[in-house]
Design an enzyme around this catalytic site. Structure first.
Site, PDB file in Angstrom:
ATOM      1  N   ASP A  50       0.869  -1.126   0.153  1.00  0.00           N
ATOM      2  CA  ASP A  50       0.081   0.075   0.042  1.00  0.00           C
ATOM      3  C   ASP A  50       1.007   1.237   0.155  1.00  0.00           C
ATOM      4  O   ASP A  50       2.006   1.351   0.382  1.00  0.00           O
ATOM      5  CB  ASP A  50      -0.976   0.079   1.223  1.00  0.00           C
ATOM      6  CG  ASP A  50      -2.243  -0.931   1.056  1.00  0.00           C
ATOM      7  OD1 ASP A  50      -2.109  -1.751   0.246  1.00  0.00           O
ATOM      8  OD2 ASP A  50      -2.879  -0.856   2.048  1.00  0.00           O
TER       9      ASP A  50
ATOM     10  N   HIS B  85       3.560  -2.338   3.093  1.00  0.00           N
ATOM     11  CA  HIS B  85       3.747  -0.897   2.598  1.00  0.00           C
ATOM     12  C   HIS B  85       4.981  -0.952   1.829  1.00  0.00           C
ATOM     13  O   HIS B  85       6.128  -1.153   2.210  1.00  0.00           O
ATOM     14  CB  HIS B  85       3.706   0.061   3.472  1.00  0.00           C
ATOM     15  CG  HIS B  85       2.115  -0.024   4.321  1.00  0.00           C
ATOM     16  ND1 HIS B  85       1.996  -0.997   5.337  1.00  0.00           N
ATOM     17  CD2 HIS B  85       1.144   0.736   4.201  1.00  0.00           C
ATOM     18  CE1 HIS B  85       0.757  -0.812   5.854  1.00  0.00           C
ATOM     19  NE2 HIS B  85       0.174   0.101   5.041  1.00  0.00           N
TER      20      HIS B  85
ATOM     21  N   HIS C   8      -6.078   3.206  -4.157  1.00  0.00           N
ATOM     22  CA  HIS C   8      -5.963   3.408  -2.715  1.00  0.00           C
ATOM     23  C   HIS C   8      -6.436   4.790  -2.365  1.00  0.00           C
ATOM     24  O   HIS C   8      -5.850   5.426  -1.341  1.00  0.00           O
ATOM     25  CB  HIS C   8      -4.571   3.004  -2.175  1.00  0.00           C
ATOM     26  CG  HIS C   8      -4.446   2.727  -0.859  1.00  0.00           C
ATOM     27  ND1 HIS C   8      -5.391   2.074  -0.052  1.00  0.00           N
ATOM     28  CD2 HIS C   8      -3.615   3.177  -0.024  1.00  0.00           C
ATOM     29  CE1 HIS C   8      -5.018   2.117   1.239  1.00  0.00           C
ATOM     30  NE2 HIS C   8      -3.812   2.613   1.161  1.00  0.00           N
TER      31      HIS C   8
ATOM     32  N   HIS D 286      -4.865   9.554   0.562  1.00  0.00           N
ATOM     33  CA  HIS D 286      -4.962   8.607   1.694  1.00  0.00           C
ATOM     34  C   HIS D 286      -5.627   9.176   2.777  1.00  0.00           C
ATOM     35  O   HIS D 286      -5.188   9.260   3.943  1.00  0.00           O
ATOM     36  CB  HIS D 286      -3.500   8.322   2.294  1.00  0.00           C
ATOM     37  CG  HIS D 286      -3.438   7.016   3.007  1.00  0.00           C
ATOM     38  ND1 HIS D 286      -3.479   6.810   4.229  1.00  0.00           N
ATOM     39  CD2 HIS D 286      -2.909   5.840   2.713  1.00  0.00           C
ATOM     40  CE1 HIS D 286      -3.324   5.703   4.782  1.00  0.00           C
ATOM     41  NE2 HIS D 286      -3.002   4.874   3.480  1.00  0.00           N
TER      42      HIS D 286
END
Length: 282
Positions: free
Chosen positions: A102, A247, A153, A157
């Site tokens: 991510d 990540h 995503h 964020h």
């Protein structure tokens, strides 16, 4: 906003995410941060695992066309059935697992993760943020060429449960547009930042042709606990159908880069088949 600021912001937001995320509707799942993942049965069968990459595919001419500005007009995405909970695992016979990353792409960490995946001929999923894609489109082009799956995503964020519907749509739609420009196809998967889902995120994702994907095992690498701890969490959590969350941006991800060099060959030697979902066509 710089992505490395998210590392500090994440600690503040996660404290309130549970309460806010639960305010959406019955069936909403909130997983992330220091919490253990909540295992939920999806309304539809989980995605069937696809084949592990055996060799990097040749560059896609379809991917190159949007970059030149001469591609065909964007087609409307196929609308999907609205889920009430995100998908937490993959289905399929045998010892299949999926690695997901991510918050990227990041020029300092993503290339190293891609190098390790290429070394072992493994494909993974990358849930990217639009603001990071803008300056790193070549990394999405590489993901396309090497057979990885790119998911949405959001753009910046944010904690989506604090935004209105129009704001959520903008975060998701802008990101799908820039992914299509860089990757060659619109994303078919979406992951809510911080694992904070509500009715609007499920509805808008379905309207845009994206299935909601969460995770089974959280490496919690964003806390930078040490390479050995990250490796142990992933290796001890390995099981058929598991989706691993790691990540490749959002802070110092040097531990994540070192960790995949250790746990990936271990998983392969243990008989796990690292894979990605089948791509929907039409």
């Amino acid at each position: 906003m710089q992505k490395d600021q998210l590392f500090t912001r994440r600690r503040v937001i996660l404290a309130s995410a549970a309460a806010l995320g639960a305010a959406g509707t019955a069936g909403v799942v909130l997983v992330g941060g220091d919490e253990e993942p909540v295992r939920t049965t999806a309304p539809e069968p989980a995605p069937v695992a696809g084949p592990q990459a055996r060799q990097a595919p040749k560059p896609s001419a379809f991917r190159l066309r949007p970059l030149t500005g001469y591609g065909p007009p964007r087609a409307a995405p196929r609308k999907l059935k609205v889920r009430k909970e995100p998908i937490l695992s993959i289905s399929g016979r045998g010892r299949h697992m999926m690695l997901t990353f991510d918050d990227g792409p990041n020029p300092h960490y993503t290339p190293h993760i891609l190098d390790t995946l290429a070394r072992y001929n493994v494909r993974a999923m990358f849930f990217v943020c639009g603001e990071c894609v803008v300056d790193n489109k070549e990394l999405l082009a590489r993901m396309a060429d090497e057979g990885h799956v790119v998911g949405n995503h959001t753009w910046t964020h944010p904690l989506l449960t604090t935004l209105n519907r129009k704001e959520i749509r903008s975060e998701m739609e802008r990101t799908s547009d820039v992914i299509e420009d860089a990757y060659g196809e619109r994303p078919q998967w979406f992951r809510a930042p911080y694992g904070a889902w509500n009715r609007a995120t499920f509805q808008l994702g379905a309207e845009m042709g994206m299935e909601p994907m969460a995770w089974t095992v959280d490496s919690r690498d964003w806390t930078t606990p040490g390479t050995d701890i990250i490796v142990d969490r992933i290796e001890s959590g390995a099981a058929p159908g598991v989706v691993v969350l790691s990540h490749d941006a959002g802070g110092d991800r040097s531990q994540s880069v070192r960790a995949i060099r250790e746990y990936l060959p271990y998983l392969i030697d243990s008989g796990y088949h690292l894979t990605v979902p089948h791509r929907r066509v039409g």
